[in-house]
Design an enzyme around this catalytic site. Structure first.
Site, PDB file in Angstrom:
ATOM      1  CB  THR A  50      60.867  36.663   8.286  1.00  0.00           C
ATOM      2  OG1 THR A  50      61.846  35.488   8.586  1.00  0.00           O
ATOM      3  CG2 THR A  50      59.983  36.141   6.809  1.00  0.00           C
ATOM      4  CB  CYS A  51      61.910  39.446   3.060  1.00  0.00           C
ATOM      5  SG  CYS A  51      63.654  40.114   3.258  1.00  0.00           S
TER       6      CYS A  51
END
Length: 619
Positions: free
Chosen positions: A417-418
């Site tokens: 996840t960014c």
């Protein structure tokens, strides 16, 4: 908007204000009244004045209007034929105040002592009724069960029942201290030195079509003032000593003193991040010592990737980066299994999943990102925080997946996840997940496991997944639940739905989220009455400081205290309308006073040298 009879009962002591125009002679019913939850905003805007208004409980006993009145008219004594002057419930003093106002978000109350058995009442007359009530509901508040017990003559508490702990499973962590890392021509471990083959990064990039390049560099404790692009992930370096053993069992070898840091940009230099990014001097843009971050004194192996343009916001881009980096880490894992086979570890830990039969059964639900694009996670790889063998939760449909606590602490989540850096739970966060650690060591509760549930993009998928989660939790027969989430915004839709699906089944639930000023819930429901705000930012915002607003041990302690209180039936005071850090501090003091234990609070971003980015943001 009109209210229901249930809502009217809950707000019996709030002002009675009509939601719509009503004619003379109307017998007042709940449907005639506006929801008191919106009154503060109406009062602030000057649209409503409730001075002299009667309470809902006073006029819902057959009161009739004596004249026609418009919407948003407070009911006063001069416009009804009668009202019940005695129908006002006595206000009780709640034990703590909520930390976050929007969407009825609440905070922990003072901790409650664990129930030491039950209080049994036997009424010998009538139908010979037996009643069992919870005992030991401490915390300075008289709980309903205690009130009944003290009001009933000749009642004594039953003997305390002994509960035997059961060790369900255990695993061993063998730690090996690394004091030096060398980038060279071979991957091996000699003494306390880790050698990493630089060309392994090139091979990793060449195997991934979207990765243009992958380069390794080192950041050492003697100079942390080094520029990096945005941090995509921070990972422990660990492996299963026996490849036949799954996560959460057997022996895991861990390298201490060194971590893998993944960074990335596109060919055009666009950061691989969404709501903000953490590029800059790393000592100015990361909160040291957070569960998912780097600890001071550790060496960082920085794997920096450059990917194709426009691929930063599509799933294949971040997946390609993580897969390329794992090629490097896999080679280190092979060296660990080979070179550490006969080496005495510097430290050895035994991790246990202990069940406490007879105690309140609790489940931990962790919502993880699953909206596609850069919102993805790998579940259950072969090695801790690996890629091989893992399944993307997006591809699994984001449906709830059960894990045991040792699988979580053994790296069963590889975080791709960014999202916004401040509330991002990186792979190392799950490896050291504070709520899991605190809960499994709490002898007052019985942790049954950890459920991971994805956060899909479409609302229809969100509610589908939430319903499955609610049914799963119901089937476990638990007495309470935690629901956590990272980030904020879109994922709050299903986050609050998870709380509702659990809460409507009569199960007390406590939520964890970054809220404060910028991350306030975008939606809510009546079950969102108990929540821990993970905010640590001085300004209550996504400050783009890596891991600043993630769940920490202090949050886990407050959450455990509050769930115990909620399971015991204690009341939580309604939240303030605006974020106020003093509420959290007051709650911490309540817990410390009740337990006699000091709670160490983490530092905020003001403990860091101020970056140019933050200077601009604050200006």
């Amino acid at each position: 908007m009109s209210i229901t009879a249930e809502t009217a009962k809950q707000h019996a002591n709030d002002p009675a204000v009509l939601c719509c125009r009503a004619e003379e002679g109307t017998v007042l019913e709940p449907a005639n009244f506006e929801d008191p939850a919106i009154f503060p905003d109406l009062i602030d805007s000057g649209l409503l004045n409730v001075d002299g208004a009667l309470k809902l409980g006073q006029v819902l006993n057959g009161s009739k209007l004596t004249k026609t009145v418009d919407s948003l008219t407070p009911i006063t004594a001069d416009i009804v034929d009668k009202y019940d002057a005695d129908e006002v419930a006595e206000e009780e003093d709640p034990v703590a105040e909520a930390e976050e106002a929007p969407a009825a978000v609440a905070a922990p109350v003072a901790p409650v002592a664990a129930a030491a058995g039950t209080i049994k009442l036997h009424i010998g007359e009538g139908k010979n009724i037996d009643i069992e009530l919870p005992a030991g509901l401490g915390g300075g508040v008289v709980a309903p069960a205690q009130a009944v017990a003290t009001a009933t003559p000749a009642v004594a508490a039953a003997p305390v029942e002994e509960h035997t702990e059961t060790v369900l499973r255990e695993m061993t962590r063998k730690h090996y201290k690394i004091n030096k890392v060398v980038l060279g021509d071979e991957t091996k471990i000699e003494g306390d030195t880790l050698y990493v083959r630089k060309s392994a990064a090139t091979e990793g990039a060449e195997a991934q079509k979207l990765v243009q390049s992958l380069e390794l560099s080192l950041i050492t404790p003697d100079n942390y003032h080094v520029y990096t692009e945005t941090v995509m992930d921070i990972q422990p370096i660990a492996t299963k000593a026996d490849s036949d053993m799954g996560l959460g069992e057997g022996v895991t070898q861990v390298l201490d003193g060194v971590v893998m840091v993944v960074t990335g940009v596109t060919e055009e230099g666009v950061q691989v991040g969404e709501f903000g990014s953490s590029e800059g001097y790393i000592d100015e843009n990361m909160m040291w010592g957070r569960p998912g971050a780097v600890d001071k004194g550790e060496i960082m192996i920085v794997a920096h990737a450059v990917i194709d343009n426009l691929k930063n916001m599509e799933r294949p881009g971040p997946i390609a980066v993580h897969t390329a980096v794992d090629h490097v880490v896999s080679e280190i894992r092979e060296a660990m299994r080979r070179d550490l086979k006969d080496v005495t570890p510097s430290e050895e830990q035994t991790l246990k999943q202990t069940r406490h039969p007879g105690k309140k059964k609790v489940v931990i639900v962790k919502e993880i990102m699953g909206q596609g694009a850069m919102h993805d996670n790998f579940l259950f790889p072969n090695d801790p925080v690996g890629v091989l063998g893992a399944k993307p939760n997006v591809d699994l449909g984001n449906v709830p997946v059960m894990a045991n606590p040792l699988e979580v602490l053994d790296g069963c989540i590889h975080a791709l996840t960014c999202i916004g850096p401040a509330s991002k739970e990186m792979s190392r966060h799950y490896w050291r997940e504070p709520l899991v650690v605190e809960a499994v060591h709490d002898e007052d509760i019985d942790v049954v496991g950890v459920i991971f549930v994805g956060s899909p993009q479409a609302n229809s998928d969100k509610f589908y997944v939430s319903r499955r989660l609610g049914q799963m939790v119901e089937s476990m027969g638990v007495d309470g639940a935690f629901v956590t989430t990272e980030g904020f915004g879109n994922n709050h839709v299903d986050f609050t739905s998870h709380i509702e699906q659990i809460g409507k089944r009569g199960i007390p639930v406590v939520g964890f989220s970054f809220c404060a000023v910028q991350g306030a819930l975008v939606t809510g429901n009546k079950y969102c009455d108990a929540m821990i705000d993970n905010n640590k930012s001085m300004s209550g915002i996504e400050n783009e400081v890596l891991a600043c607003n993630t769940l920490c041990t202090e949050d886990a302690i407050r959450g455990l205290a509050m769930l115990k209180a909620k399971m015991a039936g204690e009341e939580i005071k309604a939240p303030e309308r605006a974020y106020n850090v003093n509420v959290k501090n007051n709650n911490v003091e309540l817990i410390e006073k009740a337990t006699g234990n000091k709670i160490d609070l983490v530092e905020n971003e003001q403990s860091l040298p101020i970056s140019e980015k933050r200077k601009e943001k604050y200006d």
